[in-house]
Design a protein around this motif. Structure first.
Motif, short mmCIF file in Angstrom:
data_model
loop_
_atom_site.label_atom_id
_atom_site.label_comp_id
_atom_site.label_asym_id
_atom_site.label_seq_id
_atom_site.Cartn_x
_atom_site.Cartn_y
_atom_site.Cartn_z
N LEU A 291 -35.92 34.05 76.74
CA LEU A 291 -36.01 32.70 76.19
C LEU A 291 -37.16 31.91 76.82
O LEU A 291 -37.78 31.07 76.17
CB LEU A 291 -34.69 31.96 76.41
N ARG A 292 -37.46 32.18 78.09
CA ARG A 292 -38.57 31.48 78.75
C ARG A 292 -39.92 31.93 78.23
O ARG A 292 -40.85 31.12 78.11
CB ARG A 292 -38.52 31.72 80.27
N HIS A 293 -40.06 33.21 77.90
CA HIS A 293 -41.39 33.75 77.60
C HIS A 293 -41.69 33.95 76.13
O HIS A 293 -42.86 34.12 75.77
CB HIS A 293 -41.57 35.08 78.34
N LEU A 294 -40.69 33.96 75.28
CA LEU A 294 -40.97 34.14 73.85
C LEU A 294 -41.91 33.05 73.35
O LEU A 294 -41.70 31.86 73.63
CB LEU A 294 -39.67 34.10 73.04
N PRO A 295 -42.95 33.39 72.58
CA PRO A 295 -43.94 32.41 72.14
C PRO A 295 -43.51 31.60 70.93
O PRO A 295 -44.33 30.87 70.36
CB PRO A 295 -45.15 33.29 71.81
N VAL A 296 -42.27 31.70 70.52
CA VAL A 296 -41.76 30.94 69.38
C VAL A 296 -40.46 30.27 69.78
O VAL A 296 -39.76 30.70 70.70
CB VAL A 296 -41.54 31.82 68.14
#
Length: 344
Positions: A291-296
């Motif tokens: 959740l922290r790194h997803l770009p969307v």
């Protein structure tokens, strides 16, 4: 609703002797013109087993069911029920089986008791014996109070139980149930399957199709069928264990972009209907990092134990609704997706 496996009942242990087979299918093929509905099915069901056939519409389960129930003939291959060939010994199979169709088969204008009496007479029971059998089954299924009412005046759950009662008039050794609880509410379905479990416990074989995942959980074994082939066959627990971990389901603002990003980092994200599915040995632990790194933007995130629908999606690339998933792509993830179980 997610299906839940319980340990309340011991696992079914089929006997190894060939004589114990209630259903034997070998190299079964069925064609309708140029359409090949069944493509070489091999299957054995043990006597006393509760066996489920699961698959989306068009997978071939209704065709296979109909052949075993002597309603259709195969193009090639063989099928035997209780030792009888379903084509050459059709009458012998029908004398030994009971069947509940997806569509209503009871006479709506007759009372519940008269429906059962008529079935007993059609199968050659003397009138007095047919009456006794009808009252016996009505009592066992909790329909005694409704026995004198026309079937059309019964509730949906009562009518389905009456369909089951009708199938039991001749005390069959095997029951074929085709989407038998379709359209019933949860309580009515639960009551129906309570009676079916009791029938199986008495030694009857139960072969059924269903769209409800929680119903499939009552089976001793499940065959997943897709495009006319059996793609997996095992106990419910063993099928779900094939995924090798828990499941993360994500809905994002751009699932295509999210899936590409995940694939570049070693995650094989299967696309279900309006969501992504990932498998990980410890999904709750890895979800915050995702959740922290997803770009969307993530609209919804859910972690749960594998379901049969998850297994089918993983094996075939599509869910039970028949919606295709994009072909998976690979890659390595610096965050450890491959080593942590990102690639199932």
């Amino acid at each position: 609703m997610l299906a839940r496996v319980t340990d309340a009942a011991p696992a079914f242990q089929p006997a190894s002797a060939a004589a114990a087979a209630a259903v034997e299918v070998s190299a079964l093929v069925k064609r309708y013109g140029e359409v090949e509905a069944l493509r070489g099915i091999d299957l054995t069901v043990a006597t006393g087993e509760r066996f489920a056939l699961l698959g989306p519409n068009g997978a071939g389960k209704t065709t296979l069911f109909s052949i075993l129930a002597t309603l259709r003939a195969p193009t090639s291959g063989s099928a035997r029920v209780l030792g009888h060939d379903v084509v050459g010994e059709r009458d012998a199979v029908r004398r030994e089986m009971g069947i509940v169709f997806q569509e209503p088969a009871i006479e709506q204008r007759l009372s519940g008791r008269d429906n059962l009496l008529m079935m007993g007479l059609l199968y050659g029971l003397p009138t007095a014996a047919a009456r006794r059998r009808a009252d016996e089954i009505l009592g066992e299924l909790g329909l005694a109070e409704a026995a004198g009412r026309p079937a059309k005046n019964l509730s949906g759950g009562q009518r389905r139980k009456l369909e089951l009662a009708r199938a039991l008039v001749t005390d069959p050794k095997i029951l074929f149930l085709d989407e038998a609880t379709l359209g019933l509410d949860v309580d009515a379905r639960r009551g129906f399957w309570t009676h079916v479990r009791g029938l199986a416990a008495s030694g009857r074989t139960v072969f059924f199709t269903t769209h409800y995942m929680e119903e499939a959980e009552v089976a001793d074994r499940i065959a997943l069928i897709d495009a006319g082939r059996i793609v997996a066959l095992d106990t419910p627990r063993a099928l779900k264990a094939r995924l090798g971990g828990g499941v993360i389901r994500l809905q994002t603002e751009d699932d295509t972009l999210a899936r590409t990003w995940l694939a570049e980092r070693g995650w094989a994200a299967d696309a279900g209907k309006a969501e992504l599915m990932l498998v990980h040995a410890d999904p709750a632990a890895v979800l915050p990092e995702l959740l922290r790194h997803l770009p969307v933007k993530v609209r919804r995130a859910e972690v749960h134990e594998p379901s049969l629908d998850d297994v089918f999606l993983k094996l075939t690339g599509r869910g039970f609704d028949g919606e295709n998933a994009p072909a998976p792509s690979g890659g390595g993830w610096a965050g450890g997706g491959r080593n942590k179980g990102g690639r199932p």
